[in-house]
Design an enzyme around this catalytic site. Structure first.
Site, PDB file in Angstrom:
ATOM      1  CG  HIS A   1      -0.319   0.066   2.534  1.00 31.31           C
ATOM      2  ND1 HIS A   1       0.497  -0.927   3.031  1.00 31.31           N
ATOM      3  CD2 HIS A   1      -0.348   1.023   3.509  1.00 31.31           C
ATOM      4  CE1 HIS A   1       0.918  -0.612   4.233  1.00 31.31           C
ATOM      5  NE2 HIS A   1       0.434   0.588   4.550  1.00 31.31           N
TER       6      HIS A   1
ATOM      7  CG  HIS B   1       0.166   4.175   5.331  1.00 32.07           C
ATOM      8  ND1 HIS B   1      -0.486   3.287   6.169  1.00 32.07           N
ATOM      9  CD2 HIS B   1      -0.513   5.344   5.427  1.00 32.07           C
ATOM     10  CE1 HIS B   1      -1.514   3.903   6.746  1.00 32.07           C
ATOM     11  NE2 HIS B   1      -1.549   5.161   6.303  1.00 32.07           N
TER      12      HIS B   1
ATOM     13  CG  ASP C   1       5.023   3.056   7.301  1.00 31.22           C
ATOM     14  OD1 ASP C   1       4.052   3.527   6.694  1.00 31.22           O
ATOM     15  OD2 ASP C   1       4.939   2.045   8.034  1.00 31.22           O
ATOM     16  CG  HIS C   2       4.452   0.078   4.042  1.00 30.45           C
ATOM     17  ND1 HIS C   2       4.496  -1.287   4.233  1.00 30.45           N
ATOM     18  CD2 HIS C   2       3.895   0.587   5.162  1.00 30.45           C
ATOM     19  CE1 HIS C   2       3.973  -1.585   5.413  1.00 30.45           C
ATOM     20  NE2 HIS C   2       3.597  -0.458   6.000  1.00 30.45           N
TER      21      HIS C   2
ATOM     22  CG  HIS D   1      -3.880  -0.820   6.460  1.00 30.06           C
ATOM     23  ND1 HIS D   1      -3.678  -0.971   7.823  1.00 30.06           N
ATOM     24  CD2 HIS D   1      -2.914   0.054   6.053  1.00 30.06           C
ATOM     25  CE1 HIS D   1      -2.642  -0.246   8.200  1.00 30.06           C
ATOM     26  NE2 HIS D   1      -2.162   0.404   7.150  1.00 30.06           N
TER      27      HIS D   1
ATOM     28  CG  ASP E   1       0.872  -1.936   7.380  1.00 27.29           C
ATOM     29  OD1 ASP E   1       1.794  -2.768   7.485  1.00 27.29           O
ATOM     30  OD2 ASP E   1       1.002  -0.734   7.678  1.00 27.29           O
TER      31      ASP E   1
ATOM     32  CG  HIS F   1       4.579  -3.054   9.803  1.00 27.73           C
ATOM     33  ND1 HIS F   1       3.964  -2.408  10.831  1.00 27.73           N
ATOM     34  CD2 HIS F   1       4.540  -2.191   8.764  1.00 27.73           C
ATOM     35  CE1 HIS F   1       3.562  -1.203  10.449  1.00 27.73           C
ATOM     36  NE2 HIS F   1       3.914  -1.045   9.182  1.00 27.73           N
TER      37      HIS F   1
END
Length: 317
Positions: free
Chosen positions: A93, A95, A97-98, A183, A206, A274
């Site tokens: 996805h 986000h 941080d990914h 998520h 996530d 994670h």
């Protein structure tokens, strides 16, 4: 008596020669069908012990990366994996941080030797994101490609594809299947299953507790799953309001929920990654309350060989 002694000596000499010949060509252990390396097991919090979420899956001669969080390129470099050998990148996805490591993997990989396009698969919005990144780095690309170093142009090309649930990649016996996960408000969000040579690994991405993940993970050797330790999370994020904390907790998988997933999937090995928050310490104890199967708390650069056996190798300090 003399003849018997000589014959015995000859047999002993022959045995010594044969043993030496066998020792000169030692048998090597069979290469695992899949090798999984946790490049980053952390969250947006910038701690050194757990870099951003990213996982390397090696299948045959292919190197597949799933998510590209902070420090992905550094971890690849530590593992002596040439950036030019990265076959494909898959995003769960969008986000931050990914994906914050994507420009680094893309541009640094090009600078240090990748001569072919970087191929990226991800949920809706991936192509648009990469288009805008190409615009953002247009000056750098122009200088390095056309003016200064004149680095080969094909290596800076991006081939990005938006995907949905289903088989998204098949090559050389490697099959990657994407599946939707839950998520919360973050939609779309994907998990992935990699199958090769009769073995498999599933990556949750996530998600909160997901029946669809359980469905797609059936029969897998290894399940790598995110986790949120509620008590540790509350004690760490004191600056957040109760509502903000609850929002975060509502779209991640609590430890007891992850245990329920493992119970239904029955993988040969379950692995936490994670990890929210990064310093959560009671994960195994809480999991063991309801799940007795093999489970490990992942750490950066931990690797897992998947073949006839599943073997875990923790990094040497």
């Amino acid at each position: 008596m003399k003849t018997t002694l000589l014959r015995g000596q000859r047999f002993r000499l022959l045995g010594t020669i044969l043993l030496a010949a066998v020792s000169a060509f030692p048998q090597t252990a069979a290469k695992p069908a899949l090798k999984v390396t946790l490049l980053g097991t952390g969250t947006p919090r910038p701690v050194i012990e757990r870099f951003g979420p990213s996982t390397l899956v090696e299948a045959g001669n292919q190197k597949l990366i799933f998510d590209c969080g902070r420090g992905c390129t550094q971890r690849l470099y530590q593992q002596k994996v040439p950036f030019s050998e990265v076959t494909a990148l898959f995003l769960t996805h969008l986000h931050s941080d990914h994906i914050v490591g994507v420009p680094d993997l893309w541009l640094t990989g090009w600078i240090v030797g990748r001569k072919t396009p970087l191929r990226i698969w991800g949920p809706s919005g991936t192509r648009q994101m990469m288009k805008h990144l190409e615009e953002a780095y247009a000056f750098d690309i122009h200088i390095r490609r056309d003016v200064d170093e004149q680095i080969a142009a094909p290596g800076v090309v991006v081939e990005a594809k938006d995907i949905e649930q289903g088989v998204v990649y098949e090559s050389g016996g490697v099959k990657v299947t994407a599946f939707t996960v839950d998520h919360g408000a973050v939609k779309p969000a994907l998990g992935y299953r990699v199958d090769y040579a009769g073995h498999s690994v599933v990556l949750s991405g996530d998600t909160r507790y997901s029946e669809n993940l359980i469905k797609f993970a059936q029969g897998t050797d290894v399940l790598i799953h995110e986790v949120l330790a509620a008590n540790a999370y509350r004690s760490l994020h004191t600056a957040l309001t109760e509502r903000q904390m609850q929002k975060v907790m509502d779209h991640h998988t609590k430890t007891e929920e992850a245990a329920a997933v493992f119970t239904k999937v029955k993988p040969k090995l379950a692995v936490y990654s994670h990890i929210v928050p990064p310093n959560a310490s009671d994960l195994l104890a809480d999991t063991r309350k309801t799940y007795s199967g093999p489970v490990e708390v992942g750490e950066d650069l931990m690797s897992i060989d998947i073949g006839d056996k599943v073997e875990v190798h923790r990094p040497q300090n």
